[in-house]
Design an enzyme around this catalytic site. Structure first.
Site, mmCIF file in Angstrom:
data_model
loop_
_atom_site.group_PDB
_atom_site.id
_atom_site.type_symbol
_atom_site.label_atom_id
_atom_site.label_comp_id
_atom_site.label_asym_id
_atom_site.label_seq_id
_atom_site.Cartn_x
_atom_site.Cartn_y
_atom_site.Cartn_z
ATOM 1 N N TYR A 123 36.953 35.875 50.413
ATOM 2 C CA TYR A 123 37.852 36.085 49.174
ATOM 3 C C TYR A 123 38.578 37.358 49.434
ATOM 4 C CZ TYR A 123 37.451 39.446 44.292
ATOM 5 O OH TYR A 123 38.073 39.523 43.697
ATOM 6 N N LYS A 160 42.231 36.206 48.600
ATOM 7 C CA LYS A 160 43.829 37.348 47.452
ATOM 8 C C LYS A 160 44.753 37.876 48.644
ATOM 9 C CE LYS A 160 40.385 38.213 44.120
ATOM 10 N NZ LYS A 160 41.319 37.835 43.064
ATOM 11 N N GLY A 191 38.625 38.140 30.528
ATOM 12 C CA GLY A 191 38.298 38.111 31.524
ATOM 13 C C GLY A 191 38.598 39.793 31.191
HETATM 14 N N1 NAP Z 1 34.489 41.993 39.813
HETATM 15 C C1 NAP Z 1 34.946 42.835 40.335
HETATM 16 O O1 NAP Z 1 34.827 43.825 40.853
HETATM 17 C C2 NAP Z 1 36.548 43.200 41.065
HETATM 18 C C3 NAP Z 1 36.883 43.818 42.106
HETATM 19 C C4 NAP Z 1 38.930 43.148 42.762
HETATM 20 C C5 NAP Z 1 39.200 42.656 42.390
HETATM 21 N N2 NAP Z 1 39.111 41.962 41.271
HETATM 22 C C6 NAP Z 1 39.073 40.698 40.538
HETATM 23 O O2 NAP Z 1 40.271 41.487 39.970
HETATM 24 C C7 NAP Z 1 40.450 40.319 39.011
HETATM 25 C C8 NAP Z 1 40.389 40.114 37.261
HETATM 26 O O3 NAP Z 1 38.895 40.355 37.247
HETATM 27 P P1 NAP Z 1 37.504 40.564 35.626
HETATM 28 O O4 NAP Z 1 36.426 41.108 36.314
HETATM 29 O O5 NAP Z 1 38.441 40.590 35.003
HETATM 30 O O6 NAP Z 1 37.073 39.222 35.766
HETATM 31 P P2 NAP Z 1 36.791 38.304 34.825
HETATM 32 O O7 NAP Z 1 35.855 38.892 33.569
HETATM 33 O O8 NAP Z 1 35.228 36.786 36.121
HETATM 34 O O9 NAP Z 1 37.394 37.354 34.195
HETATM 35 C C9 NAP Z 1 38.255 35.690 34.499
HETATM 36 C C10 NAP Z 1 39.741 35.769 34.220
HETATM 37 O O10 NAP Z 1 39.643 34.623 34.635
HETATM 38 C C11 NAP Z 1 39.501 33.203 34.146
HETATM 39 N N3 NAP Z 1 38.908 31.897 34.742
HETATM 40 C C12 NAP Z 1 37.727 32.239 35.780
HETATM 41 N N4 NAP Z 1 37.549 30.621 36.126
HETATM 42 C C13 NAP Z 1 38.536 29.580 35.428
HETATM 43 C C14 NAP Z 1 39.118 28.758 35.394
HETATM 44 N N5 NAP Z 1 38.235 27.909 36.510
HETATM 45 N N6 NAP Z 1 40.004 27.914 35.068
HETATM 46 C C15 NAP Z 1 41.002 29.018 34.128
HETATM 47 N N7 NAP Z 1 40.334 30.352 34.162
HETATM 48 C C16 NAP Z 1 39.522 30.535 35.087
HETATM 49 C C17 NAP Z 1 38.226 33.621 32.981
HETATM 50 O O11 NAP Z 1 38.039 32.445 31.861
HETATM 51 P P3 NAP Z 1 36.959 31.859 30.774
HETATM 52 O O12 NAP Z 1 36.730 33.209 30.316
HETATM 53 O O13 NAP Z 1 37.388 30.932 30.496
HETATM 54 O O14 NAP Z 1 36.056 32.460 31.783
HETATM 55 C C18 NAP Z 1 39.063 35.275 32.434
HETATM 56 O O15 NAP Z 1 39.883 34.838 31.677
HETATM 57 C C19 NAP Z 1 40.056 38.863 39.070
HETATM 58 O O16 NAP Z 1 41.265 38.243 40.444
HETATM 59 C C20 NAP Z 1 39.093 39.242 40.433
HETATM 60 O O17 NAP Z 1 38.914 38.451 41.715
HETATM 61 C C21 NAP Z 1 37.119 41.780 40.558
#
Ligand code: NAP
Length: 210
Positions: free
Chosen positions: A121, A125, A10
């Site tokens: 959400y 968390k 990710g």
């Molecule tokens: N987006 C935001 O602005 C934001 C803000 C605050 C907190 N967060 C949290 O921060 C964390 C990291 O965010 P990020 O943006 O780095 O996430 P991301 O880019 O969406 O990456 C998510 C990771 O989780 C894996 N994943 C997702 N669905 C899966 C499944 N069904 N089975 C196995 N693996 C799965 C993905 O694997 P694949 O590559 O195989 O899909 C990837 O390695 C998350 O928990 C998110 O909720 C996000």
């Protein structure tokens, strides 16, 4: 240091992987994922089924385990499917790392995490944070970023627009609501893993702001 990273494919996870590979303190990294990942030095990236994780794999025993795993409601398709990834998978990984004697855990959570929240959400968390603390890691770090900045592989229109606005307003905004670049989050995670301070520690979005 031996690291286990779930979610390494990710946005935050990729940044963390780059930092960890370049860091002389890191001896080896195991990054279980649902798809194969490119080969890199120091890295072992087994393909796993998160519904049926390999309970006896010796690589669960590390110095620190990190979870940057997470999905979106859009990708998951339902609240139950979202919870399965963001709660069940994170908890399973933590339980296995703990059972294998890994003393430190770092969770990439989110600003607003609260088990009593009205928002699904934030509630999920908050529940992970609450229940992780019950597992009994000698060192637990919860990282709570706000909106994460960086290059994504997928299209998230609303997130993209919000990022553009926040980027424009950047210096005029209080730190707590500024963009949190994925690289800064990754650095905070790596340092938390390396320090493995005893007890529970929280890293908030203001500390991760650009
Ligand atoms: N987006 C935001 O602005 C934001 C803000 C605050 C907190 N967060 C949290 O921060 C964390 C990291 O965010 P990020 O943006 O780095 O996430 P991301 O880019 O969406 O990456 C998510 C990771 O989780 C894996 N994943 C997702 N669905 C899966 C499944 N069904 N089975 C196995 N693996 C799965 C993905 O694997 P694949 O590559 O195989 O899909 C990837 O390695 C998350 O928990 C998110 O909720 C996000």
């Amino acid at each position: 240091m031996k690291l286990v990273i779930v979610g390494a494919s990710g946005l935050v996870g990729r940044n963390l992987l780059d930092l960890a590979i370049a860091d002389p303190r890191v001896e080896s990294i195991v990054a279980p994922g649902r798809r194969p990942q490119p080969e890199r030095r120091k890295l072992h990236a087994p393909v796993v089924d998160f519904d049926d994780l390999p309970l006896g794999a010796s690589w669960w025993a590390a110095d620190a385990a990190v979870c940057t795993l997470g999905t979106t409601m859009r990708a998951a398709g339902s609240q139950a499917a979202f919870r399965r990834v963001d709660y069940d998978y994170a908890m399973s990984v933590a339980a296995l790392a703990h059972q294998h004697g890994t003393p430190a855990f770092v969770l990439n959570s989110s600003v607003g995490a609260n088990p009593a929240s009205w928002f699904f959400y934030n509630r999920v968390k908050g529940e992970v944070e609450r229940d992780l603390a019950e597992i009994g890691f000698p060192s637990l770090t919860i990282v709570r970023p706000g909106l994460i900045g960086g290059d994504r592989n997928d299209v998230r229109t609303a997130e993209h627009l919000t990022l553009a606005v926040l980027k424009g307003l950047g210096p005029f905004l209080p730190k707590a609501v500024r963009i949190n670049p994925a690289g800064r989050i990754a650095r905070a995670i790596l340092e938390a893993a390396a320090a493995s301070l005893p007890g529970v520690r929280m890293i908030r979005s203001a500390e991760l702001a650009a």
